[in-house]
Design a protein around this motif. Structure first.
Motif, PDB file in Angstrom:
ATOM      1  N   ALA A 116     -26.569   6.670  28.989  1.00  0.00           N
ATOM      2  CA  ALA A 116     -27.316   6.016  30.068  1.00  0.00           C
ATOM      3  C   ALA A 116     -26.475   4.948  30.751  1.00  0.00           C
ATOM      4  O   ALA A 116     -26.421   4.878  31.991  1.00  0.00           O
ATOM      5  N   LEU A 117     -25.811   4.118  29.969  1.00  0.00           N
ATOM      6  CA  LEU A 117     -24.985   3.056  30.561  1.00  0.00           C
ATOM      7  C   LEU A 117     -23.786   3.648  31.292  1.00  0.00           C
ATOM      8  O   LEU A 117     -23.396   3.167  32.368  1.00  0.00           O
ATOM      9  N   GLY A 118     -23.183   4.695  30.729  1.00  0.00           N
ATOM     10  CA  GLY A 118     -22.061   5.336  31.395  1.00  0.00           C
ATOM     11  C   GLY A 118     -22.456   5.986  32.706  1.00  0.00           C
ATOM     12  O   GLY A 118     -21.695   5.979  33.680  1.00  0.00           O
ATOM     13  N   TYR A 119     -23.653   6.551  32.729  1.00  0.00           N
ATOM     14  CA  TYR A 119     -24.169   7.160  33.959  1.00  0.00           C
ATOM     15  C   TYR A 119     -24.193   6.148  35.096  1.00  0.00           C
ATOM     16  O   TYR A 119     -23.679   6.401  36.197  1.00  0.00           O
ATOM     17  N   TYR A 278     -24.452  14.426  32.835  1.00  0.00           N
ATOM     18  CA  TYR A 278     -23.148  15.015  32.532  1.00  0.00           C
ATOM     19  C   TYR A 278     -22.204  14.890  33.728  1.00  0.00           C
ATOM     20  O   TYR A 278     -21.026  14.531  33.580  1.00  0.00           O
ATOM     21  N   ALA A 279     -22.717  15.187  34.934  1.00  0.00           N
ATOM     22  CA  ALA A 279     -21.883  15.163  36.133  1.00  0.00           C
ATOM     23  C   ALA A 279     -21.319  13.770  36.414  1.00  0.00           C
ATOM     24  O   ALA A 279     -20.214  13.638  36.952  1.00  0.00           O
ATOM     25  N   ALA A 280     -22.050  12.726  36.043  1.00  0.00           N
ATOM     26  CA  ALA A 280     -21.560  11.364  36.265  1.00  0.00           C
ATOM     27  C   ALA A 280     -20.330  11.062  35.423  1.00  0.00           C
ATOM     28  O   ALA A 280     -19.563  10.136  35.735  1.00  0.00           O
ATOM     29  N   HIS A 281     -20.133  11.832  34.339  1.00  0.00           N
ATOM     30  CA  HIS A 281     -18.958  11.639  33.485  1.00  0.00           C
ATOM     31  C   HIS A 281     -17.873  12.681  33.747  1.00  0.00           C
ATOM     32  O   HIS A 281     -16.805  12.641  33.117  1.00  0.00           O
ATOM     33  N   ALA A 287     -10.453   8.106  32.604  1.00  0.00           N
ATOM     34  CA  ALA A 287     -11.169   6.870  32.286  1.00  0.00           C
ATOM     35  C   ALA A 287     -12.677   7.034  32.404  1.00  0.00           C
ATOM     36  O   ALA A 287     -13.428   6.180  31.925  1.00  0.00           O
ATOM     37  N   ARG A 288     -13.145   8.147  33.007  1.00  0.00           N
ATOM     38  CA  ARG A 288     -14.581   8.370  33.172  1.00  0.00           C
ATOM     39  C   ARG A 288     -15.146   9.352  32.152  1.00  0.00           C
ATOM     40  O   ARG A 288     -16.307   9.725  32.225  1.00  0.00           O
ATOM     41  N   MET A 289     -14.326   9.764  31.179  1.00  0.00           N
ATOM     42  CA  MET A 289     -14.851  10.661  30.146  1.00  0.00           C
ATOM     43  C   MET A 289     -15.865   9.900  29.280  1.00  0.00           C
ATOM     44  O   MET A 289     -15.943   8.672  29.311  1.00  0.00           O
ATOM     45  N   PHE A 290     -16.626  10.649  28.481  1.00  0.00           N
ATOM     46  CA  PHE A 290     -17.600  10.022  27.593  1.00  0.00           C
ATOM     47  C   PHE A 290     -16.902   9.647  26.292  1.00  0.00           C
ATOM     48  O   PHE A 290     -16.469  10.514  25.528  1.00  0.00           O
ATOM     49  N   PHE A 291     -16.780   8.355  26.050  1.00  0.00           N
ATOM     50  CA  PHE A 291     -16.021   7.858  24.909  1.00  0.00           C
ATOM     51  C   PHE A 291     -16.930   7.704  23.683  1.00  0.00           C
ATOM     52  O   PHE A 291     -17.415   6.620  23.374  1.00  0.00           O
TER      53      PHE A 291
END
Length: 416
Positions: A116-119, A278-281, A287-291
């Protein structure tokens, strides 16, 4: 002190309480080293759905263990994980297109919060706050504790917990207050709301209405707030449907599943997300991958168990068994109506709960350990939440064993 080196969870070893050794399990029954037969009335902490050592799941584990024990999942894949992902896509709401593996209910929640925060970060919208429900419990890792109720469970760790916005529990007749508070928070553009749909587990088996759940989802949708459904406990038939959200015609943006994902046989969890999350990552920018990961993400043996469980749901009349257990629970709960000392009886699907005594509601009440010993002496695994006694057995439990459980609860009411 005990001769054992083991430090058990949620156990105060200083009380010197006996810790039985279980040597074998089958169906709804545990067998101990000293020859006792124990009815598992809480599915070994809510995980066992079809019964202990289900033949199909055990066979899948044995076969997988001879083929592939473990493989890094960052940039690699394997057939059991692909089977689980495809099976979940077929079972779960179609908009939940992406499956991220982890190891437990707590970590599935951590993953959901980070998604959610990454989105929002990857959309260049600064949304950070998480909205939670009073009395909730989402696990014991730092993020999961932060979005759960503050109290004895996490008081010692409060310096580590992040701030959240809390809405009241939508008790019957007071739902509008919850909805009004949620709407006020949503106007401030938080990142997400996380809820346990329809029933709060460790918070005391508190049940709320499908209408309230649907209204909460509607408010989040109206303000563009992500809706996270923690179905770690409520999923896989516990509330009478595959997912509790179904009863409110609600589809979350992010779904947390564990416990019954493998039928309760081995640890595994998933967090499912919609395509926009998913598309937001998804980008050509690393640097935008899901860590997020762990060493054992999507362990092949655990995935084989989950694939076997999904096949059971696909090929067998599991919901029929769930409905039969729900009826059996309701009938036995009704028999306690009017028994002195029993109050606030409630049931939802295969879950049934009562409160015993008066004014003993706190988790650390003296009544809890007394009840625990009383049930153990009668060959029952029941683990009261304070004075709340709940019954959540595997779906295969027999009538005689279920009668023994409820007879003991009625007997316990006399001293509570």
């Amino acid at each position: 002190m005990s001769d054992s080196a083991i430090w058990h969870p949620f156990t105060q070893h200083g009380l010197g309480e006996p810790i039985p050794e279980v040597v074998r399990a089958e169906g709804a029954v545990l067998h101990t080293a000293d020859g006792r037969r124990i009815v598992d009335a809480i599915s070994s902490w809510w995980v066992t759905t079809h019964g202990h050592c289900h033949p199909a799941i055990m066979a899948a584990i044995r076969e997988a263990a001879g083929q592939l024990d473990q493989i890094i999942f960052a940039g690699w894949t394997h057939a059991p994980a692909e089977a689980v992902a495809a099976g979940l896509r077929a079972l779960m709401p179609p908009v939940l297109t992406r499956v991220f593996f982890s190891d437990s209910g707590s970590t599935s929640v951590e993953v959901a919060l980070k998604m959610a925060l990454g989105y929002w970060r990857n959309r260049d919208e600064p949304r950070h706050r998480i909205v939670v429900m009073a009395h909730s419990y989402h696990g014991d890792t730092i993020g999961a504790m932060s979005v759960g109720a503050r109290g004895v469970f996490n008081q010692a760790y409060s310096p580590l917990l992040f701030d959240v916005a809390t809405i009241p529990f939508p008790a019957a007749g007071a739902e509008q207050e919850t909805l009004d508070v949620l709407e006020a928070f949503c106007r401030e553009k938080p990142a997400a709301l996380i809820v346990e749909p329809l029933v709060l587990g460790a918070g005391g088996m508190l049940v709320y209405s499908a209408r309230a759940l649907a209204e909460m989802r509607s408010i989040c949708s109206r303000y563009g707030v992500l809706f996270i459904a923690d179905e770690v406990m409520t999923g896989w038939g516990r509330t009478g449907t595959l997912l509790a959200c179904e009863q409110a015609s609600v589809v979350p943006d992010i779904l947390c599943l564990s416990k019954g994902l493998t039928g309760g046989a081995v640890p595994l969890a998933v967090t499912m997300a919609t395509e926009p999350i998913y598309a937001a990552h998804y980008a050509d920018d690393r640097a935008r991958m899901f860590f997020h990961s762990s060493s054992y993400t999507a362990n092949p043996i655990a995935c084989a168990a989950a694939a076997a469980n999904i096949a059971i749901w696909r090929e067998e009349p599991v919901l029929g068994r769930v409905a039969a257990l729900a009826r059996a629970q309701a009938v036995r709960l009704e028999r306690l109506a009017g028994v002195p000392g029993v109050h606030n009886a409630r049931t939802l699907g295969t879950i049934a709960a009562v409160e015993l005594g008066v004014g003993e509601g706190a988790y650390l009440s003296a009544l809890g350990p007394r009840l625990l010993r009383f049930f153990a002496d009668r060959g029952l695994l029941l683990r009261p939440l304070g004075n709340t006694v709940y019954v959540m057995p595997p779906y295969c439990i027999g009538d005689a064993d279920l009668d023994a459980v409820w007879d003991a609860i009625g007997e316990a009411a006399r001293f509570a």
